[in-house]
Write a protein that holds these residues in place. Sequence first.
Motif, mmCIF file in Angstrom:
data_model
loop_
_atom_site.group_PDB
_atom_site.id
_atom_site.type_symbol
_atom_site.label_atom_id
_atom_site.label_comp_id
_atom_site.label_asym_id
_atom_site.label_seq_id
_atom_site.Cartn_x
_atom_site.Cartn_y
_atom_site.Cartn_z
ATOM 1 N N LEU A 15 0.882 -1.168 0.000
ATOM 2 C CA LEU A 15 0.000 0.000 0.000
ATOM 3 C C LEU A 15 0.919 1.217 0.000
ATOM 4 O O LEU A 15 1.728 1.387 0.910
ATOM 5 C CB LEU A 15 -0.875 0.032 1.259
ATOM 6 N N VAL A 16 0.811 2.032 -1.031
ATOM 7 C CA VAL A 16 1.656 3.219 -1.165
ATOM 8 C C VAL A 16 0.807 4.445 -0.851
ATOM 9 O O VAL A 16 -0.266 4.625 -1.431
ATOM 10 C CB VAL A 16 2.224 3.337 -2.602
ATOM 11 N N VAL A 17 1.262 5.276 0.097
ATOM 12 C CA VAL A 17 0.498 6.465 0.478
ATOM 13 C C VAL A 17 1.217 7.733 0.019
ATOM 14 O O VAL A 17 2.430 7.859 0.157
ATOM 15 C CB VAL A 17 0.220 6.510 2.007
ATOM 16 N N LEU A 18 0.427 8.641 -0.550
ATOM 17 C CA LEU A 18 0.930 9.940 -0.996
ATOM 18 C C LEU A 18 0.184 11.013 -0.227
ATOM 19 O O LEU A 18 -1.027 10.909 -0.024
ATOM 20 C CB LEU A 18 0.612 10.190 -2.476
ATOM 21 N N GLU A 19 0.891 12.057 0.151
ATOM 22 C CA GLU A 19 0.252 13.231 0.746
ATOM 23 C C GLU A 19 0.567 14.390 -0.197
ATOM 24 O O GLU A 19 1.709 14.835 -0.274
ATOM 25 C CB GLU A 19 0.844 13.490 2.137
ATOM 26 N N ILE A 20 -0.456 14.818 -0.968
ATOM 27 C CA ILE A 20 -0.203 15.802 -2.025
ATOM 28 C C ILE A 20 -1.296 16.864 -2.089
ATOM 29 O O ILE A 20 -2.352 16.728 -1.474
ATOM 30 C CB ILE A 20 -0.046 15.123 -3.405
ATOM 31 N N GLU A 21 -1.010 17.913 -2.867
ATOM 32 C CA GLU A 21 -1.953 19.020 -3.048
ATOM 33 C C GLU A 21 -3.046 18.635 -4.048
ATOM 34 O O GLU A 21 -2.933 17.641 -4.768
ATOM 35 C CB GLU A 21 -1.207 20.265 -3.544
ATOM 36 N N LEU A 22 -4.085 19.454 -4.101
ATOM 37 C CA LEU A 22 -5.264 19.192 -4.928
ATOM 38 C C LEU A 22 -4.919 18.943 -6.397
ATOM 39 O O LEU A 22 -5.408 17.979 -6.993
ATOM 40 C CB LEU A 22 -6.245 20.367 -4.811
ATOM 41 N N GLU A 23 -4.114 19.810 -7.008
ATOM 42 C CA GLU A 23 -3.819 19.656 -8.442
ATOM 43 C C GLU A 23 -3.142 18.317 -8.727
ATOM 44 O O GLU A 23 -3.457 17.646 -9.698
ATOM 45 C CB GLU A 23 -2.954 20.817 -8.959
ATOM 46 N N GLY A 24 -2.216 17.941 -7.845
ATOM 47 C CA GLY A 24 -1.535 16.653 -8.001
ATOM 48 C C GLY A 24 -2.507 15.496 -7.852
ATOM 49 O O GLY A 24 -2.462 14.518 -8.601
ATOM 50 N N ALA A 25 -3.420 15.603 -6.880
ATOM 51 C CA ALA A 25 -4.409 14.549 -6.651
ATOM 52 C C ALA A 25 -5.319 14.393 -7.875
ATOM 53 O O ALA A 25 -5.689 13.274 -8.254
ATOM 54 C CB ALA A 25 -5.231 14.865 -5.406
ATOM 55 N N ARG A 26 -5.663 15.512 -8.493
ATOM 56 C CA ARG A 26 -6.494 15.452 -9.714
ATOM 57 C C ARG A 26 -5.734 14.757 -10.850
ATOM 58 O O ARG A 26 -6.314 13.973 -11.594
ATOM 59 C CB ARG A 26 -6.900 16.861 -10.132
ATOM 60 N N GLN A 27 -4.438 15.044 -10.964
ATOM 61 C CA GLN A 27 -3.633 14.380 -12.000
ATOM 62 C C GLN A 27 -3.577 12.874 -11.771
ATOM 63 O O GLN A 27 -3.650 12.093 -12.713
ATOM 64 C CB GLN A 27 -2.207 14.949 -12.021
ATOM 65 N N ILE A 28 -3.435 12.473 -10.496
ATOM 66 C CA ILE A 28 -3.383 11.042 -10.164
ATOM 67 C C ILE A 28 -4.694 10.364 -10.574
ATOM 68 O O ILE A 28 -4.686 9.255 -11.087
ATOM 69 C CB ILE A 28 -3.137 10.824 -8.643
ATOM 70 N N ARG A 29 -5.823 11.047 -10.339
ATOM 71 C CA ARG A 29 -7.115 10.465 -10.726
ATOM 72 C C ARG A 29 -7.157 10.158 -12.218
ATOM 73 O O ARG A 29 -7.772 9.196 -12.651
ATOM 74 C CB ARG A 29 -8.268 11.412 -10.365
ATOM 75 N N THR A 30 -6.483 10.984 -13.010
ATOM 76 C CA THR A 30 -6.434 10.763 -14.459
ATOM 77 C C THR A 30 -5.394 9.701 -14.823
ATOM 78 O O THR A 30 -5.674 8.784 -15.586
ATOM 79 C CB THR A 30 -6.084 12.091 -15.171
ATOM 80 N N SER A 31 -4.185 9.828 -14.240
ATOM 81 C CA SER A 31 -3.089 8.938 -14.636
ATOM 82 C C SER A 31 -3.143 7.574 -13.937
ATOM 83 O O SER A 31 -2.581 6.602 -14.426
ATOM 84 C CB SER A 31 -1.736 9.598 -14.360
ATOM 85 N N TYR A 32 -3.830 7.497 -12.782
ATOM 86 C CA TYR A 32 -3.884 6.251 -12.012
ATOM 87 C C TYR A 32 -5.274 6.122 -11.380
ATOM 88 O O TYR A 32 -5.440 6.283 -10.176
ATOM 89 C CB TYR A 32 -2.780 6.251 -10.943
ATOM 90 N N PRO A 33 -6.307 5.823 -12.213
ATOM 91 C CA PRO A 33 -7.704 5.871 -11.751
ATOM 92 C C PRO A 33 -8.060 4.898 -10.615
ATOM 93 O O PRO A 33 -9.042 5.110 -9.921
ATOM 94 C CB PRO A 33 -8.528 5.540 -13.001
ATOM 95 N N SER A 34 -7.252 3.838 -10.420
ATOM 96 C CA SER A 34 -7.593 2.870 -9.368
ATOM 97 C C SER A 34 -7.130 3.316 -7.976
ATOM 98 O O SER A 34 -7.346 2.617 -6.989
ATOM 99 C CB SER A 34 -7.000 1.495 -9.695
ATOM 100 N N ALA A 35 -6.497 4.480 -7.879
ATOM 101 C CA ALA A 35 -6.065 4.996 -6.567
ATOM 102 C C ALA A 35 -7.281 5.287 -5.685
ATOM 103 O O ALA A 35 -8.359 5.626 -6.188
ATOM 104 C CB ALA A 35 -5.244 6.266 -6.754
ATOM 105 N N LEU A 36 -7.101 5.148 -4.370
ATOM 106 C CA LEU A 36 -8.129 5.538 -3.404
ATOM 107 C C LEU A 36 -7.812 6.966 -2.973
ATOM 108 O O LEU A 36 -6.732 7.243 -2.451
ATOM 109 C CB LEU A 36 -8.107 4.603 -2.185
ATOM 110 N N ASN A 37 -8.752 7.877 -3.211
ATOM 111 C CA ASN A 37 -8.523 9.302 -2.949
ATOM 112 C C ASN A 37 -9.276 9.759 -1.707
ATOM 113 O O ASN A 37 -10.500 9.678 -1.653
ATOM 114 C CB ASN A 37 -8.980 10.122 -4.166
ATOM 115 N N ILE A 38 -8.524 10.239 -0.715
ATOM 116 C CA ILE A 38 -9.094 10.666 0.564
ATOM 117 C C ILE A 38 -8.841 12.164 0.748
ATOM 118 O O ILE A 38 -7.703 12.623 0.605
ATOM 119 C CB ILE A 38 -8.470 9.885 1.745
ATOM 120 N N PHE A 39 -9.903 12.903 1.062
ATOM 121 C CA PHE A 39 -9.781 14.354 1.281
ATOM 122 C C PHE A 39 -9.985 14.653 2.760
ATOM 123 O O PHE A 39 -10.987 14.242 3.354
ATOM 124 C CB PHE A 39 -10.827 15.106 0.448
ATOM 125 N N ILE A 40 -9.036 15.377 3.358
ATOM 126 C CA ILE A 40 -9.119 15.756 4.775
ATOM 127 C C ILE A 40 -9.672 17.180 4.863
ATOM 128 O O ILE A 40 -9.125 18.103 4.265
ATOM 129 C CB ILE A 40 -7.733 15.690 5.470
#
Length: 198
Positions: free
Chosen positions: A111-136
């Motif tokens: 399990l790989v965890v990233l702590e990133i800003e909104l723009e980066g998280a949006r890019q991940i959703r496009t480039s790696y759609p199977s990621a689990l995205n959590i917003f604090i």
Amino acid sequence: MQVLPIPSGATTQASPPLGRLIVLTGPSGVGKGTLMKALLQRHQELYYSISATTRSPRPGEIEGKSYYFISRSKFEQLVAQGEFLEWAEFAGNYYGTPRAAVLNHIHSGKLVVLEIELEGARQIRTSYPSALNIFILPPSFAELEKRIRGRGQDSDEAIARRLNRAEVEIAAAEEFDIQIVNDDFETALGQIEQALFS
């Protein structure tokens, strides 16, 4: 318990390990870094992906542990070579997630965890759609402002920029798979653990 013999000619194959990418994001000052730190202390099986940045180290930050601190020209070269899973400019500095290390750990079953800003998280959703995205989320905007001011790290001008940015980021919370309000720290941490391990 009865053990059945394996028919001759049959082979046993272990199914490949299930790795996953977990993205944690939220506005500056919401406590995502503190939550991430506690999560990694409790679950050493997690792999924390270290970002690269062009900003200067803050007191106590360690090269290769907090961030990879690199020059602007080196960062731009890596972008051109497609070496980042995501990257963004935030508060005048570049931040990015090195692609190879993340994918290697996912493929090895971590399990790989990233702590990133909104723009980066949006890019991940496009480039790696199977990621689990959590917003604090903060309990309130007033509480977020109090936390940012309480850190004593930024000028009034920088705080104003962070708060303006936070409004935009909070408005995007619905885009994410899970939203967690960091009102009570232990409760928020427990909710993240539930999302990762249930």
